[in-house]
Design an enzyme around this catalytic site. Structure first.
Site: not given
Ligand SMILES: NC(=O)c1ccc[n+]([C@@H]2O[C@H](COP(=O)([O-])OP(=O)(O)OC[C@H]3O[C@@H](n4cnc5c(N)ncnc54)[C@H](O)[C@@H]3O)[C@@H](O)[C@H]2O)c1
Length: 441
Positions: A152, A260
């Site tokens: 969150f 999100c």
């Molecule tokens: N960004 C936010 O504020 C937020 C808040 C709560 C929940 N979320 C959820 O969390 C999740 C991640 O969001 P984010 O914003 O951190 O994503 P992001 O795009 O910033 O980061 C994703 C990372 O995963 C890596 N990746 C992709 N495939 C991979 C693999 N097979 N093995 C290892 N690494 C791999 C990518 O290179 C990237 O660095 C999503 O589901 C999102 O909805 C995001």
């Protein structure tokens, strides 16, 4: 505890750094070699306040390491957290390919006691599907231990949110699994809610869709306020003082964006549809938001008649302050819409200019300061309420052709506006201020 995290994005990296900060031994795994190289040198690939300090501190203390190798990164991990992206796919549903790839990647290295925790936002039932994929590949008799632990945190305050969460949701189908995941968070001393895996998955979507709906609600109230001569900021104070409503997410403006809310509202609506429930409230949440995102353009067209050859300074590009993230930022739609109207757009963001350039390219021009953007501008659009944008300098405004401000975040204080002698000020859902002694152009 020994923890491995897949994905070093906003969620994975913030979680990794904070888990190391509270004493765990954390290895972050990413498939992006460039990111891993940068992280190993102590630099964060993303902008997030206080992240780089803690990254350097915990790396130095030997509690935080980075790798692209699953074999190395998963070695003797007790908890494996999946925090990769689940972006919106072409049909609007979340693209689960990164999570599925993670399941395949970790399968060869899973030890018996390890727990796989899905932190990414995933539709109900995803944990079960991932468990099946892992079981098939591991050829295991015993069940793989799984937990859902949605995140969150808010970008811009990710470190603080991770270290001081309102609550921690843990969904597991076995008590001992939930307790083990809970143990990881014990030093945070935060409330924990244990539930089933499916309920945990649902809590995340229900929460985000609710917050997005609250924003669309106040934005529609703002539009009504403009018609009836009321002030939405006073309405928000009056409503928010009621504990049943609460004051947060009642700031009217140009709507929500980011990686999100837009995708999560859509995903929940699709899930409902698949189960024969027509969640029309969510459709309205999205419709209102789409219209709200271009409200400044509508206001400017009304003010100027047309926007051809008008020079508009866009202040702020990231979807919110204190982040460089441009994913689904309202600024994208605003910039494109202004360009379509024939306006000349010059934009400035304290940290997101280069990410914006990847999306908007040469559709707009980029300035290196607020002042640069404002020179000879016909109007300023306040798009993101960064501190330096909220505290506009009168000398900068004097460099405009004529100081007209469209404030998409209602962030300029009325006293400042008067002190700065802004000629025309157009907020959202509040009365406009037009200084009568000035001639308009
Ligand atoms: N960004 C936010 O504020 C937020 C808040 C709560 C929940 N979320 C959820 O969390 C999740 C991640 O969001 P984010 O914003 O951190 O994503 P992001 O795009 O910033 O980061 C994703 C990372 O995963 C890596 N990746 C992709 N495939 C991979 C693999 N097979 N093995 C290892 N690494 C791999 C990518 O290179 C990237 O660095 C999503 O589901 C999102 O909805 C995001």
């Amino acid at each position: 505890m020994k923890i491995s995290i897949l994905g070093t994005g906003y969620v994975g990296l913030s979680t990794g750094v904070c888990m190391a900060e509270i004493g765990h031994y954390v290895t972050c795994i990413d498939i992006n070699q460039q990111k891993i190289n940068q992280l190993r040198q102590g630099f964060s690939p993303i902008y997030e306040p206080n992240l780089e300090n803690l990254l350097q501190k915990n790396t130095k203390a030997g509690r935080l390491t980075f790798t692209t190798s699953h074999q190395e990164g998963l070695d003797s991990a007790e908890i494996i957290i999946i925090a990769v992206g689940t972006p919106q796919g072409e049909d609007g549903s979340p693209d689960l390919s990164y999570i599925i790839q993670c399941a395949k990647d970790i399968s060869p290295y899973l030890t018996d006691g390890a727990i796989v925790v899905i932190k990414s936002t995933v539709p109900v039932g995803t944990n079960e599907n991932i468990q099946k994929i892992i079981m098939n590949r591991c050829n295991r008799e015993s069940t793989i231990k799984m937990a859902s632990n949605p995140e969150f945190l808010r970008q811009g305050t990710a470190i603080n949110d991770t270290l001081h969460p309102d609550r921690i949701i843990i969904g597991a189908n076995k008590k001992e699994v939930a307790e083990k995941v809970g143990e990881m968070y014990l030093p945070l001393n935060a409330p924990m809610i244990m539930t089933s895996i499916r309920s945990a998955e649902m809590i995340k979507y229900a929460s985000n869709a609710f917050l997005a709906t609250k924003l669309s609600y106040i934005n529609e109230i703002a539009n009504l306020c403009e018609k009836v001569g009321a002030d939405v900021t006073d309405i928000a104070v009056g409503m928010g003082a009621d504990k049943r409503i609460g004051e947060s997410f009642l700031q009217a403006g140009i709507g929500y964006g980011g990686s999100c809310f837009p995708k999560d509202v859509k995903a929940l609506e699709l899930t409902a549809n698949q189960h024969g429930i027509h969640f029309s409230m969510l459709k309205e949440t999205m419709r209102i938001n789409n219209e709200q995102q271009v409200i400044l353009v509508t206001k400017a067209k009304k003010r100027f008649g047309h926007l051809r050859a008008r020079k508009i300074a866009l202040l702020g590009l990231s979807f919110k302050p204190n982040t460089d993230d441009m994913r689904d930022a309202p600024s994208i739609k605003i910039a494109k819409s202004l360009a379509n109207e024939g306006a000349e757009v010059i934009a400035y963001d304290p940290v997101a200019n280069s990410n914006a350039r990847k999306i908007l390219g040469n559709t707009i021009n980029y300035a290196s300061s607020v002042e640069d953007a404002a020179i000879d501008a016909d109007a300023i659009f306040i798009v993101t309420d960064w501190d330096e944008i909220k505290h506009l300098d009168v000398n900068i405004l004097k460099k405009m052709r004529w100081p007209i401000i469209f404030d998409g975040r209602n962030c300029l204080d009325e006293n400042i506006i008067n002190a700065l002698d802004i000629v025309e000020y157009y907020p959202v859902g509040r009365p406009s201020i037009i200084h009568p002694h000035q001639q308009t152009h």
